[in-house]
Design an enzyme around this catalytic site. Structure first.
Site, PDB file in Angstrom:
ATOM      1  N   SER A 110      42.432  -2.862  -8.170  1.00  0.00           N
ATOM      2  CA  SER A 110      43.225  -3.222  -6.991  1.00  0.00           C
ATOM      3  C   SER A 110      43.412  -4.744  -6.908  1.00  0.00           C
ATOM      4  O   SER A 110      44.041  -5.315  -7.804  1.00  0.00           O
ATOM      5  CB  SER A 110      42.554  -2.618  -5.757  1.00  0.00           C
ATOM      6  OG  SER A 110      43.381  -2.686  -4.639  1.00  0.00           O
ATOM      7  N   ASP A 160      49.700   6.866  -4.826  1.00  0.00           N
ATOM      8  CA  ASP A 160      49.079   5.626  -4.338  1.00  0.00           C
ATOM      9  C   ASP A 160      49.785   5.190  -3.052  1.00  0.00           C
ATOM     10  O   ASP A 160      51.009   5.049  -3.025  1.00  0.00           O
ATOM     11  CB  ASP A 160      49.210   4.541  -5.428  1.00  0.00           C
ATOM     12  CG  ASP A 160      48.235   3.403  -5.223  1.00  0.00           C
ATOM     13  OD1 ASP A 160      48.050   2.987  -4.063  1.00  0.00           O
ATOM     14  OD2 ASP A 160      47.664   2.921  -6.220  1.00  0.00           O
ATOM     15  N   HIS A 191      44.943   5.783  -4.244  1.00  0.00           N
ATOM     16  CA  HIS A 191      44.486   4.456  -4.697  1.00  0.00           C
ATOM     17  C   HIS A 191      43.034   4.472  -5.220  1.00  0.00           C
ATOM     18  O   HIS A 191      42.677   3.662  -6.075  1.00  0.00           O
ATOM     19  CB  HIS A 191      44.635   3.474  -3.525  1.00  0.00           C
ATOM     20  CG  HIS A 191      44.670   2.034  -3.932  1.00  0.00           C
ATOM     21  ND1 HIS A 191      45.708   1.479  -4.659  1.00  0.00           N
ATOM     22  CD2 HIS A 191      43.789   1.019  -3.720  1.00  0.00           C
ATOM     23  CE1 HIS A 191      45.470   0.193  -4.862  1.00  0.00           C
ATOM     24  NE2 HIS A 191      44.304  -0.114  -4.314  1.00  0.00           N
TER      25      HIS A 191
HETATM   26  C1  MLT Z   1      46.187  -6.927  -3.050  1.00  0.00           C
HETATM   27  O1  MLT Z   1      46.247  -7.457  -1.948  1.00  0.00           O
HETATM   28  O2  MLT Z   1      45.772  -7.468  -4.067  1.00  0.00           O
HETATM   29  C2  MLT Z   1      46.671  -5.509  -3.112  1.00  0.00           C
HETATM   30  O3  MLT Z   1      47.418  -5.196  -1.990  1.00  0.00           O
HETATM   31  C3  MLT Z   1      45.558  -4.549  -3.282  1.00  0.00           C
HETATM   32  C4  MLT Z   1      44.591  -4.625  -2.129  1.00  0.00           C
HETATM   33  O4  MLT Z   1      43.679  -5.406  -2.213  1.00  0.00           O
HETATM   34  O5  MLT Z   1      44.745  -3.875  -1.179  1.00  0.00           O
END
Ligand code: MLT
Length: 213
Positions: A110, A160, A191
């Protein structure tokens, strides 16, 4: 950037003497820390050295690797600064821990996958490969970096809630245009990681050109 400016709280797990000559750079998701991905790293490539920094940005108390303005809207100036700091940290930690001869493979989830993608695009000679779980396009490069033959696994999810499939296709296209060898794994759920993601990454890392020597 001074050494102090590129310091990260981190955990380092050395490899046993006969372990693969590979270091996994573990990059957690929003709200995680340097402990989070240690069990995953141990599962993905047993015996690899593990270098696991904690993101230095806090969002309502949750560590991240760079600031964002909203969900999926990144602060590109901060992304640039934090990516540079992480690259410098990785180089100095590799020297300090005697890992300079190792392959260095990023394993990011992520937010950690997003900074790993940014590392690939801005410091193309730092990583020997990357496993990106649920990545987005961190930014659109003006010039193609040289990622010739760098293997990258994108582990995306069909349902996701945060990353849409167009982001996966665009990231794949950006990396492929730069010369990377991209493999995509599609998880049927959302996710969160599933056992199929772990199995796909483990199998990918076991291929001779990737993690195992
Ligand atoms: C981010 O902010 O890098 C992406 O949206 C993934 C997350 O951290 O939720």
């Amino acid at each position: 950037m001074t050494a102090a400016e590129s310091t990260f709280i981190h955990r380092f797990v050395p490899a046993p003497p006969a372990g693969p000559q590979t270091t996994l750079l573990l990059l957690h998701g929003t709200g995680g820390d340097e402990q989070d991905l240690i069990p995953l790293g141990q599962q993905l490539l047993p015996g690899a050295a593990l270098l696991s920094p904690r993101g230095r940005v806090l969002e309502q108390g949750m560590p991240r690797f760079f600031r964002r303005l909203a969900e999926g809207v990144f602060d590109l100036d901060d992304l640039k600064v934090q990516t540079g700091a992480l690259a410098q940290f990785v180089s100095s930690a590799s020297r300090k821990y005697g890992l300079l001869d190792n392959k260095l493979i990023a394993i990011g989830y992520s937010n950690g996958a997003n900074i790993a993608a940014s590392l690939l695009l801005t410091h193309p000679h730092l990583l020997s490969g990357a496993v990106l779980f649920r990545p987005m396009v961190p930014f659109r490069p003006q010039l193609n970096p040289d990622l010739k033959d760098i293997p990258v696994l994108l582990a995306a999810a069909r349902r996701d809630q945060i990353v849409n499939p167009q982001q996966t296709s665009e990231l794949s296209r950006i990396l492929t245009t730069a010369g990377a060898r991209v493999t995509i794994h599609w998880h049927p759920g959302g996710h969160e990681l599933g056992p199929d993601d772990v199995a796909a990454a483990k199998e990918w890392l076991s291929r001779p050109v990737q993690g195992a020597n």
